[in-house]
Motif scaffolding. Structure first.
Motif, PDB file in Angstrom:
ATOM      1  N   ALA A   1     -22.192 -38.449   6.445  1.00 48.24           N
ATOM      2  CA  ALA A   1     -20.701 -38.532   6.014  1.00 48.24           C
ATOM      3  C   ALA A   1     -20.276 -39.984   6.197  1.00 48.24           C
ATOM      4  O   ALA A   1     -19.367 -40.611   5.589  1.00 48.24           O
ATOM      5  CB  ALA A   1     -20.026 -37.631   7.186  1.00 48.24           C
ATOM      6  N   PHE A   2     -20.487 -40.601   7.334  1.00 46.88           N
ATOM      7  CA  PHE A   2     -20.038 -42.029   7.391  1.00 46.88           C
ATOM      8  C   PHE A   2     -20.665 -43.207   6.344  1.00 46.88           C
ATOM      9  O   PHE A   2     -19.978 -44.127   5.991  1.00 46.88           O
ATOM     10  CB  PHE A   2     -20.312 -42.630   8.991  1.00 46.88           C
ATOM     11  N   ALA A   3     -21.875 -42.947   5.970  1.00 47.29           N
ATOM     12  CA  ALA A   3     -22.538 -43.665   5.105  1.00 47.29           C
ATOM     13  C   ALA A   3     -21.716 -43.554   3.899  1.00 47.29           C
ATOM     14  O   ALA A   3     -21.430 -44.679   2.961  1.00 47.29           O
ATOM     15  CB  ALA A   3     -23.862 -43.433   4.808  1.00 47.29           C
ATOM     16  N   ASN A   4     -21.409 -42.330   3.494  1.00 44.04           N
ATOM     17  CA  ASN A   4     -20.771 -42.170   2.104  1.00 44.04           C
ATOM     18  C   ASN A   4     -19.213 -42.843   2.212  1.00 44.04           C
ATOM     19  O   ASN A   4     -18.916 -43.303   1.383  1.00 44.04           O
ATOM     20  CB  ASN A   4     -20.462 -40.781   1.999  1.00 44.04           C
ATOM     21  N   ILE A   5     -18.597 -42.755   3.295  1.00 43.41           N
ATOM     22  CA  ILE A   5     -17.492 -43.447   3.541  1.00 43.41           C
ATOM     23  C   ILE A   5     -17.362 -44.900   3.479  1.00 43.41           C
ATOM     24  O   ILE A   5     -16.554 -45.422   2.662  1.00 43.41           O
ATOM     25  CB  ILE A   5     -16.747 -43.111   5.078  1.00 43.41           C
ATOM     26  N   LEU A   6     -18.507 -45.510   3.802  1.00 45.05           N
ATOM     27  CA  LEU A   6     -18.724 -46.932   3.915  1.00 45.05           C
ATOM     28  C   LEU A   6     -19.068 -46.940   2.394  1.00 45.05           C
ATOM     29  O   LEU A   6     -18.400 -48.473   1.813  1.00 45.05           O
ATOM     30  CB  LEU A   6     -19.785 -47.248   4.560  1.00 45.05           C
ATOM     31  N   ARG A   7     -19.832 -46.509   1.628  1.00 45.55           N
ATOM     32  CA  ARG A   7     -20.285 -46.980   0.086  1.00 45.55           C
ATOM     33  C   ARG A   7     -19.305 -46.498  -0.791  1.00 45.55           C
ATOM     34  O   ARG A   7     -19.105 -47.126  -1.592  1.00 45.55           O
ATOM     35  CB  ARG A   7     -21.550 -45.923  -0.069  1.00 45.55           C
ATOM     36  N   GLY A   8     -18.318 -45.655  -0.512  1.00 48.32           N
ATOM     37  CA  GLY A   8     -17.111 -45.467  -1.254  1.00 48.32           C
ATOM     38  C   GLY A   8     -17.488 -44.037  -1.984  1.00 48.32           C
ATOM     39  O   GLY A   8     -18.675 -43.528  -2.215  1.00 48.32           O
ATOM     40  N   VAL A   9     -16.647 -43.331  -2.440  1.00 45.41           N
ATOM     41  CA  VAL A   9     -16.592 -41.745  -3.119  1.00 45.41           C
ATOM     42  C   VAL A   9     -15.662 -41.977  -4.158  1.00 45.41           C
ATOM     43  O   VAL A   9     -14.612 -42.569  -4.214  1.00 45.41           O
ATOM     44  CB  VAL A   9     -16.554 -41.004  -2.022  1.00 45.41           C
TER      45      VAL A   9
ATOM     46  N   THR B   1     -12.885 -46.327  -3.168  1.00 47.30           N
ATOM     47  CA  THR B   1     -13.216 -45.394  -4.149  1.00 47.30           C
ATOM     48  C   THR B   1     -14.117 -46.105  -5.045  1.00 47.30           C
ATOM     49  O   THR B   1     -14.368 -47.242  -4.886  1.00 47.30           O
ATOM     50  CB  THR B   1     -11.972 -45.308  -5.114  1.00 47.30           C
ATOM     51  N   THR B   2     -15.051 -45.163  -5.748  1.00 46.80           N
ATOM     52  CA  THR B   2     -16.033 -45.853  -6.668  1.00 46.80           C
ATOM     53  C   THR B   2     -15.499 -45.869  -8.264  1.00 46.80           C
ATOM     54  O   THR B   2     -16.294 -46.375  -8.929  1.00 46.80           O
ATOM     55  CB  THR B   2     -17.333 -45.109  -6.415  1.00 46.80           C
ATOM     56  N   LEU B   3     -14.349 -45.240  -8.465  1.00 44.43           N
ATOM     57  CA  LEU B   3     -13.792 -45.315  -9.713  1.00 44.43           C
ATOM     58  C   LEU B   3     -13.114 -46.471 -10.155  1.00 44.43           C
ATOM     59  O   LEU B   3     -12.119 -46.851  -9.335  1.00 44.43           O
ATOM     60  CB  LEU B   3     -13.006 -43.812  -9.728  1.00 44.43           C
TER      61      LEU B   3
END
Length: 346
Positions: A133-141, A275-277
């Motif tokens: 979960a924390f890795a996705n927050i850092l990477r962006g969603v 965001t990644t968009l």
């Protein structure tokens, strides 16, 4: 300093407390089938965390509540987008907590084995999924212009996030082994110390890979310093463990996790959920925050009650500071045995 920054910092501190404290009792739970040869040794391991595991979870509750109150947009997007993994974590924690309370209610080997499995699984799943979960927050969603999550569950299972999950899993295992070496005596102590040293090498390697990857993706100078310091602290803790200094070893792993988590939040700031968009909107400490009045009221409450909570938890750890071993466990389990009862006799 703006109150939004203050509350981002306070939430960082709450997550540091949660990972450092709940991290070692997750590790103890996962190590039950590895270090305990019989039911008595399993009871010793469980009783090392018996007086503190529920207090450790308070950090998570307060972190969630603080996020809801201080950054409602962050809370809404996070809990809607990460609904399934967060639900799995919640269910795992509930089952694990029930296992601590009900394991000793019956003097039956099958009954205890099933609850032991619940403790193991309920410790393993959150240890893995918190890192994901924390890795996705850092990477962006993928967050759209309406500030809503636009992806699916499998967007969260990317290589970077899986490495993040493996990192927290190994860190908690090592942290738990060091804690057991510090809190027990006899064979469990020596085996935990040996296992912690063996786990240290793969843990350090995976952690360095994840932190370097994070630094490349979204790091700052401040996060780079924190990550480097975390690596040094982890290695120092492992060296102390090899030298038989369990107290220093635990301080090392504790500090390494604390500094690493601080580095992750430094790498994230001022975003709270990027965001990644290309046409999306990143959530920041500004556009995801509550009103200024809300933050002021929360700050007053935090200043009054935070020292009280910290003092109470510190007192709890001080009271239950002594080592325990198999000789502290009664031959026959009490009819209403709870996880904290034998620890109080130690």
């Amino acid at each position: 300093m703006e109150l939004t920054t203050v509350w981002f910092g306070l939430i960082t501190v709450l997550w540091i407390g949660y990972f450092c404290l709940e991290g070692f009792d997750f590790g103890v739970g996962m190590l039950l089938p590895v270090l305990a040869k019989d039911d008595t040794e399993r009871r010793v391991m469980i009783n090392t965390i018996g007086p503190v595991w529920d207090g450790n979870e308070v950090w998570l509750l307060v972190a969630g509540g603080a996020t809801f109150a201080a950054f409602p947009e962050w809370y809404a997007t996070l809990f809607s987008g990460f609904y399934l993994p967060l639900l799995l974590i919640l269910v795992a924690l509930i089952v694990r907590n029930l296992a601590f309370e009900y394991r000793g209610k019956r003097d039956d080997a099958t009954w205890r084995r099933r609850w032991d499995a619940a403790i193991i699984g309920g410790s393993f799943l959150p240890s893995l999924l918190w890192g994901v979960a924390f890795a996705n927050i850092l990477r962006g969603v993928p967050i759209g212009a309406d500030k809503e999550y636009a992806g699916g569950f499998f967007n969260l299972l990317n290589p970077y996030a899986l490495v993040g999950g493996l990192t927290t899993l190994l860190l908690f295992l090592t942290h738990g082994a060091v804690f057991l070496a510090l809190k027990t005596e006899g064979p469990i102590r020596h085996e935990a110390r040996s296992l912690g040293a063996r786990l240290g090498v793969p843990t350090a390697v995976v952690a360095v890979v994840f932190l370097v990857w994070t630094q490349i993706l979204t790091g700052t100078l401040a996060s780079a310093v924190a990550f480097a310091l975390a690596a040094v602290l982890l290695l120092a803790g492992l060296a102390s463990l090899l030298a038989g200094r369990e107290g220093r070893a635990f301080a090392g792993t504790f500090a390494a996790i604390a500094v690493a988590v601080a580095g992750l939040f430094l790498a994230l700031f001022p975003d709270v959920m990027p965001t990644t968009l290309a046409d999306g909107v990143s959530l920041t400490t500004t556009n995801a925050a509550a009103t200024a009045y809300t933050l002021k009221v929360m700050t007053i409450v935090a200043v009054i009650f935070t020292p009280v909570v910290l003092a109470y938890q510190a007192w709890t750890y001080w009271v239950f500071r002594r080592r325990i071993g198999v000789h502290h466990i009664p031959v026959a389990p009490a009819a209403v045995e709870g996880p904290a009862a034998p620890a109080a006799r130690g």
